[in-house]
Write an enzyme that holds these catalytic residues in place. Sequence first.
Site, short mmCIF file in Angstrom:
data_model
loop_
_atom_site.label_atom_id
_atom_site.label_comp_id
_atom_site.label_asym_id
_atom_site.label_seq_id
_atom_site.Cartn_x
_atom_site.Cartn_y
_atom_site.Cartn_z
N ASP A 78 51.49 28.39 -0.18
CA ASP A 78 50.71 29.56 -0.62
C ASP A 78 49.48 29.15 -1.40
O ASP A 78 48.65 29.98 -1.73
CB ASP A 78 51.58 30.50 -1.46
CG ASP A 78 51.94 31.74 -0.69
OD1 ASP A 78 51.47 31.89 0.45
OD2 ASP A 78 52.70 32.57 -1.23
N ASP A 280 63.70 27.65 -1.81
CA ASP A 280 62.60 27.46 -2.75
C ASP A 280 62.25 25.97 -2.71
O ASP A 280 63.11 25.15 -2.40
CB ASP A 280 63.02 27.80 -4.18
CG ASP A 280 63.26 29.28 -4.36
OD1 ASP A 280 62.96 30.04 -3.43
OD2 ASP A 280 63.77 29.67 -5.43
N ASP A 282 62.03 23.84 -4.90
CA ASP A 282 62.72 22.93 -5.82
C ASP A 282 64.22 22.86 -5.54
O ASP A 282 64.97 22.36 -6.35
CB ASP A 282 62.45 23.35 -7.27
CG ASP A 282 62.82 24.80 -7.52
OD1 ASP A 282 63.06 25.52 -6.54
OD2 ASP A 282 62.87 25.21 -8.69
N ASP A 444 64.41 39.35 -3.42
CA ASP A 444 65.70 38.92 -2.87
C ASP A 444 66.76 40.03 -2.91
O ASP A 444 67.30 40.40 -1.87
CB ASP A 444 66.20 37.64 -3.55
CG ASP A 444 66.07 37.67 -5.06
OD1 ASP A 444 65.67 38.71 -5.61
OD2 ASP A 444 66.37 36.65 -5.70
O1 LIG Z 1 53.24 33.73 -4.37
C1 LIG Z 1 54.27 33.07 -4.32
C2 LIG Z 1 55.15 32.94 -5.42
C3 LIG Z 1 56.30 32.16 -5.29
N1 LIG Z 1 56.56 31.53 -4.11
C4 LIG Z 1 57.75 30.67 -4.01
O2 LIG Z 1 58.89 31.36 -4.41
C5 LIG Z 1 59.89 30.46 -4.86
C6 LIG Z 1 60.59 30.98 -6.10
O3 LIG Z 1 59.70 31.08 -7.18
P1 LIG Z 1 60.09 30.63 -8.65
O4 LIG Z 1 58.93 30.93 -9.50
O5 LIG Z 1 60.67 29.28 -8.62
O6 LIG Z 1 61.18 31.67 -9.05
P2 LIG Z 1 62.62 31.46 -9.74
O7 LIG Z 1 62.69 32.31 -10.94
O8 LIG Z 1 62.96 30.04 -9.95
O9 LIG Z 1 63.42 32.03 -8.52
C7 LIG Z 1 64.57 32.81 -8.44
O10 LIG Z 1 64.27 34.20 -8.42
C8 LIG Z 1 63.42 34.64 -7.34
C9 LIG Z 1 63.36 36.15 -7.36
O11 LIG Z 1 62.84 36.64 -8.53
C10 LIG Z 1 63.94 34.20 -6.01
O12 LIG Z 1 62.98 34.49 -5.03
C11 LIG Z 1 64.20 32.74 -6.01
O13 LIG Z 1 64.75 32.32 -4.79
C12 LIG Z 1 65.19 32.41 -7.14
O14 LIG Z 1 65.46 31.02 -7.14
C13 LIG Z 1 59.19 29.12 -5.07
O15 LIG Z 1 59.56 28.24 -4.05
C14 LIG Z 1 57.73 29.48 -4.94
O16 LIG Z 1 56.97 28.45 -4.41
C15 LIG Z 1 55.71 31.66 -3.03
O17 LIG Z 1 55.93 31.09 -1.98
N2 LIG Z 1 54.58 32.44 -3.15
MN LIG Z 2 63.06 28.27 -8.96
#
Ligand SMILES: O=c1ccn([C@@H]2O[C@H](COP(=O)(O)OP(=O)(O)O[C@H]3O[C@H](CO)[C@@H](O)[C@H](O)[C@H]3O)[C@@H](O)[C@H]2O)c(=O)[nH]1
Ligand SMILES: [Mn+2]
Length: 703
Positions: A78, A280, A282, A444
């Site tokens: 992204d 995700d 990570d 989600d």
């Molecule tokens: O504009 C964006 C924003 C985020 N992401 C991806 O979304 C994922 C999750 O984002 P992150 O900021 O790591 O969120 P977390 O709080 O760690 O995520 C938890 O909570 C999210 C919902 O709020 C879920 O989507 C995730 O799967 C879950 O692991 C990552 O791989 C990002 O790269 C995108 O691809 N585009």
């Molecule tokens: Mn995460």
Amino acid sequence: WWLNQVPKLNPTICIPTIPLLRQQFDLPDGGSNLPVLDVFISTVDPVEEPMLHTMNSILSILATDYPVDKYATYLSDDGGSLLHYDGLVETAKFAALWVPFCRKHHVEPRAPESYFGVKIRPYMGNLPEEFLDDHGRLRREYEEFKTRLDALFTLIPQRSEAHGREDAKGGGGKATWMADGTQWPGTWTEPAEGHRKGDHAGIIQVMLSQPSSEPQLGEPASSDHSPLDFSAVDVRLPMLVYVSREKRPGYDHQKKAGALNVQLRVSALLSNAPFIINFDCDHYINNSQAFRAAMCFMMDRRDGDNVAFVQFPQRFDDVDPTDRYANHNRMFFDATMLGMNGIQGPSYVGTGSMFRRVALYGADPPRWRPDDVKVLENPNKFGKSMTFINSIPVAANQERSVMSPVSLDEPATTELADVMTCAYEDGTEWGDGVGWVYDMATEDAVTGFRLHRTGWRSMYCDMEPPAFCGTAPINMTERMYQILRWSGGSLEVFFSRFCPLLAGRRLHPMQRVAYTNMTFYPLSALFVVCYHLLPLMWVFNGQFYIQKPYPTYVMYVLIIIVSNEVIGMVEIVWAGLTLLDWFRNEQFYMICATGVYPTAVLHVVLRSLGLKGMSFKMTAKQLATGARERFAELYDVQWAPLLIPTLVVIAVNVVAIGAAVGKAITWGWSAGQVVEAASGLMFNVWILLMFYPFALGVIGRWG
Ligand SMILES: O=c1ccn([C@@H]2O[C@H](COP(=O)(O)OP(=O)(O)O[C@H]3O[C@H](CO)[C@@H](O)[C@H](O)[C@H]3O)[C@@H](O)[C@H]2O)c(=O)[nH]1
Ligand SMILES: [Mn+2]
């Protein structure tokens, strides 16, 4: 209380039997009839989300134990960043060593960073004589690979600088240049019109093309070609694609959900697998049998057809040993989810979930499919791409075990570019009835809910060793923002057209209760805040706030408290948790109930008034290990208004204790008064105990 208990009445564990799957799908000649699978992984920023983690996840996917010609991996970037693109090129090159090495020696886990991170592991392969040499060699290669990844951060600016000087007359002075001497169509290091975040072209590149369906043995060891002996190892690599969707100002890009929907369309035009698993950036594969485990549920002859998704628990391997901020979420992943598994299935938690493609497209599950096929009411439901629409019936065949041949000729690339544009979804049902759901801070929970509401079920798949592992925010402020997004997103769902109370009869009654609880809970916090502030009465007007209550009232309170705690205990014993897991959970609920949940409520109220709503603030990832002292971030609190309410509550309770003790001393309380005061003090102390991790976090900052 009731909302919380009902969904726990029928907890169910389901265990996949992978040998049975092998019996059914493996062919005597070493081939396999397993269905085709698409793997999605999404990332945004190569610095905030350390690229090393992302590339490790990709390596673990490329090396996993699933027939190599039956899956394709799509990285969604992204950020539109050349770093990711060039990083992926490096990763594809390193995979040519890493993947055959994993196959040759049955290495686990197949993410090199965690594999090399542990000194001693039992050897699982059958070539112990060669292992030590190969291992040492690979370790050096991996170090070099990491250096090459790091070098990209200086190489790309240097390269661009050099090209810029040559090209200065042409006016392209500030461009970012690719290795092949062309300008990068994505975002530039020095942003320019059409080359900045939120404003750049769509990019797609097949990094590793579809492998042949016949095994292909490698070469014997030689100094230059192949440093390891791969003469008895299949060296094919699975398909790998880089995708960065188009972004333009004036469009809402819908964050992760938007990115996933583009992946859904792009993959439909390329590999079009009937199953999809998403990660995700990570989260890496920790158990190479995970894909097969999920397939056990999808291909189950009993009710597999009605399963829309198979959810794995989220596990983390970077959390501090006592899990101060309840990052492991054990109560949720080991108790709540099993409860739902016994009803209509666990909710979707964003990563580590395998989907049935047609379910994402909005199809009805077989159980509820009417005999007469419904005509498409909205002809523009899926958008204009005929190739995409024609791919839908093909995707519906869950038995399909041969990947569609990928064509990248002129019309095909035009079509691919078209489905990646911002405008593609205008006037369609993407983000509503089709694909991942939009306009919620948490895509989600609501996407999973939409599937359950349509009558699909889901399955929960826990396995040992854990299927996937990720990183968690161990900095307290980050953690609280993460919970703010989750709780705000949940409330948004409750007050939207996806409210569980509005769903039709296909949603199981108990599942409805579970979802109501899951989306409504931040509101319960308002009562908790009042409770936390009760000691103010004590401080200001000298009254005991615990008055002599009616005995019947005490009885009800006791019954509720006792039953709550008993169920909690049964739950932890049954789910194999520890008392500490449970207590951390209570603590973090209390902490969030003072500051985070009320803020979430406020956001939702503001949003309903048309003001600013919740936004998907990305969770900051821990810096790659080694860069800083491990767990140093535990004490790294950033000031945020979010912390204030909790600090106020702590202050009120400390002052209340002080006031009580002071008054007792100055006025000389009678024994009776002391007893009455003690019951009040008990509450103060209990509250402070609950806030202990928070206090540690804040004090750590000063200390
Ligand atoms: O504009 C964006 C924003 C985020 N992401 C991806 O979304 C994922 C999750 O984002 P992150 O900021 O790591 O969120 P977390 O709080 O760690 O995520 C938890 O909570 C999210 C919902 O709020 C879920 O989507 C995730 O799967 C879950 O692991 C990552 O791989 C990002 O790269 C995108 O691809 N585009
Ligand atoms: Mn995460």
